[in-house]
Design a protein around this motif. Structure first.
Motif, PDB file in Angstrom:
ATOM      1  N   LYS A   1       0.833  -1.205   0.000  1.00  0.00           N
ATOM      2  CA  LYS A   1       0.000   0.000   0.000  1.00  0.00           C
ATOM      3  C   LYS A   1       0.870   1.257   0.000  1.00  0.00           C
ATOM      4  CE  LYS A   1      -3.882  -2.075   2.533  1.00  0.00           C
ATOM      5  NZ  LYS A   1      -4.660  -2.043   3.815  1.00  0.00           N
ATOM      6  N   ILE A   2       1.901   1.236   0.842  1.00  0.00           N
ATOM      7  CA  ILE A   2       2.795   2.398   0.919  1.00  0.00           C
ATOM      8  C   ILE A   2       3.552   2.566  -0.391  1.00  0.00           C
ATOM      9  CG2 ILE A   2       4.796   3.389   2.108  1.00  0.00           C
ATOM     10  CD1 ILE A   2       3.886   1.831   4.615  1.00  0.00           C
ATOM     11  N   ALA A   3       4.065   1.460  -0.929  1.00  0.00           N
ATOM     12  CA  ALA A   3       4.832   1.530  -2.170  1.00  0.00           C
ATOM     13  C   ALA A   3       3.976   2.008  -3.329  1.00  0.00           C
ATOM     14  CB  ALA A   3       5.433   0.163  -2.486  1.00  0.00           C
ATOM     15  N   ALA A   4       2.688   1.658  -3.316  1.00  0.00           N
ATOM     16  CA  ALA A   4       1.799   2.048  -4.409  1.00  0.00           C
ATOM     17  C   ALA A   4       1.611   3.556  -4.470  1.00  0.00           C
ATOM     18  CB  ALA A   4       0.448   1.350  -4.255  1.00  0.00           C
ATOM     19  N   ARG A   5       1.837   4.245  -3.355  1.00  0.00           N
ATOM     20  CA  ARG A   5       1.704   5.707  -3.350  1.00  0.00           C
ATOM     21  C   ARG A   5       2.800   6.377  -4.158  1.00  0.00           C
ATOM     22  NH1 ARG A   5       1.914   8.805   1.830  1.00  0.00           N
ATOM     23  NH2 ARG A   5       1.180  10.436   0.439  1.00  0.00           N
ATOM     24  N   LEU A   6       3.925   5.714  -4.267  1.00  0.00           N
ATOM     25  CA  LEU A   6       5.109   6.375  -4.796  1.00  0.00           C
ATOM     26  C   LEU A   6       5.298   6.116  -6.276  1.00  0.00           C
ATOM     27  CD1 LEU A   6       7.479   8.056  -3.436  1.00  0.00           C
ATOM     28  CD2 LEU A   6       8.835   6.026  -3.833  1.00  0.00           C
ATOM     29  N   GLY A   7       5.666   7.172  -6.984  1.00  0.00           N
ATOM     30  CA  GLY A   7       6.047   7.043  -8.384  1.00  0.00           C
ATOM     31  C   GLY A   7       7.482   7.468  -8.560  1.00  0.00           C
ATOM     32  N   ALA A   8       8.151   6.916  -9.551  1.00  0.00           N
ATOM     33  CA  ALA A   8       9.558   7.236  -9.784  1.00  0.00           C
ATOM     34  C   ALA A   8       9.813   7.410 -11.265  1.00  0.00           C
ATOM     35  CB  ALA A   8      10.462   6.134  -9.222  1.00  0.00           C
TER      36      ALA A   8
END
Length: 336
Positions: free
Chosen positions: A111-118
């Protein structure tokens, strides 16, 4: 096969590893493991999320495995290699409750990782060697490009965090360089104004780079203030004393809202590293400056309406090229 044997050994070392960052909201599993194992004998590794300081350990591991591959490839002792004992993965005895906790933790991690874009780019126009030939510090140059990029996108200067090692002191880790200065702010305001001469812009650029160099030297020598203030706050907390008023001052709070959280990593490998922003409306920028190129990874939160990692990366790539035109406008460095 020696190569397969070394890859198996590398897998045994790397598979249990989960690299996480110490920064807020930035917890990521080790990524692209198969590609790491397939490219260990080359100088390129694709992508990795990690704590900026701990990259030294990971790169040491990569280098060690690469050395093993190179030595095995050059070895003629095939018979000795065939007699090596078979490598078996470690087997873990986990209770059902522990397995359940691991699954839950993994779901929260996703869930936390899904928030982030790179977004990352490989800048090949120049690197450390070219900048050095003009008497330009490469780290200060990239830091200035970040500030100009943020100004181009958002129209204002912002608090910027750059990690600097304080390893000359026992038990020390890092301190903070606050890259923005009067000169960089002045340059940002006129950078895209065509009625301002290149000479005037180059003069401001030189002033900003000189100031950055001074700040880095001071921070590395323990003369920055962020860790000292942090120590003051911890002393008050641990001794049950009132928190000093400076920490509730709006100006101090704003100065610590780092919309640009940045860090340079050093490695001979062409690897994109990344960490998350430290504030919801900010960017995390990891960069690697090599002799002939610069690798940059920009992250931001997908649910923030005011940030855009893809646009920041594209704008920064252009800004690096534009800023170099000011380098060409400087007087040639003295040969003395």
């Amino acid at each position: 096969c020696p190569y397969a044997c070394a890859c198996h050994f590398a897998a045994m070392l790397l598979r249990p590893v989960i690299v996480i960052t110490s920064r807020n909201y930035s917890y990521f599993p080790f990524l692209f493991m198969d590609r790491f194992l397939l490219t260990l004998s080359s100088s390129y590794f694709p992508f990795l999320f990690m704590d900026w300081f701990n990259h030294v350990i990971i790169f040491f591991l990569f280098g060690s495995v690469r050395d093993i591959l190179d030595s095995l490839a050059a070895s003629s002792c095939d018979e000795d290699l065939e007699n090596l004992p078979e490598i078996h993965p470690l087997k873990w005895n986990l209770s059902s409750s522990l397995r359940s906790s691991i699954i839950t933790a993994g779901q929260e991690l996703d869930k936390i990782a899904a928030r982030l874009g790179a977004s990352c780019f490989f800048f090949r126009e120049f690197g450390h060697t070219t900048l050095k030939s003009y008497g330009i510090g490469s780290d200060g140059f990239v830091q200035l490009a970040m500030q100009l990029t943020h100004y181009r996108m958002h129209g204002y200067h912002t608090a910027t965090y750059e990690s600097v090692s304080t390893q000359r002191f026992k038990l020390a880790r890092t301190d903070t360089v606050r890259s923005p200065c009067v000169e960089s702010n002045a340059l940002a305001k006129i950078f895209d104004q065509k009625n301002v001469s290149m000479h005037e812009k180059a003069k401001l650029m030189r002033g900003a780079l000189d100031k950055h160099f001074q700040q880095v030297r001071m921070a590395a020598a323990g003369q920055a203030f962020d860790r000292h203030l942090f120590g003051l706050r911890m002393i008050a907390t641990e001794n049950g004393l009132p928190t000093p008023e400076i920490f509730s001052d709006p100006t101090y709070s704003q100065s610590c809202h780092f919309r640009l959280s940045t860090s340079q990593v050093r490695s001979p490998f062409a690897i994109h590293l990344a960490f998350g922003p430290v504030v919801d409306d900010g960017y995390g920028i990891a960069y690697l400056i090599r002799d002939r190129d610069i690798l940059v990874t920009v992250t931001s939160f997908n649910d923030c309406p005011t940030t855009d990692h893809d646009l920041f990366a594209a704008t920064m790539e252009k800004t690096l090229s534009d800023l170099f035109q000011l380098v060409l406008a400087l007087p040639p460095p003295s040969k003395i």
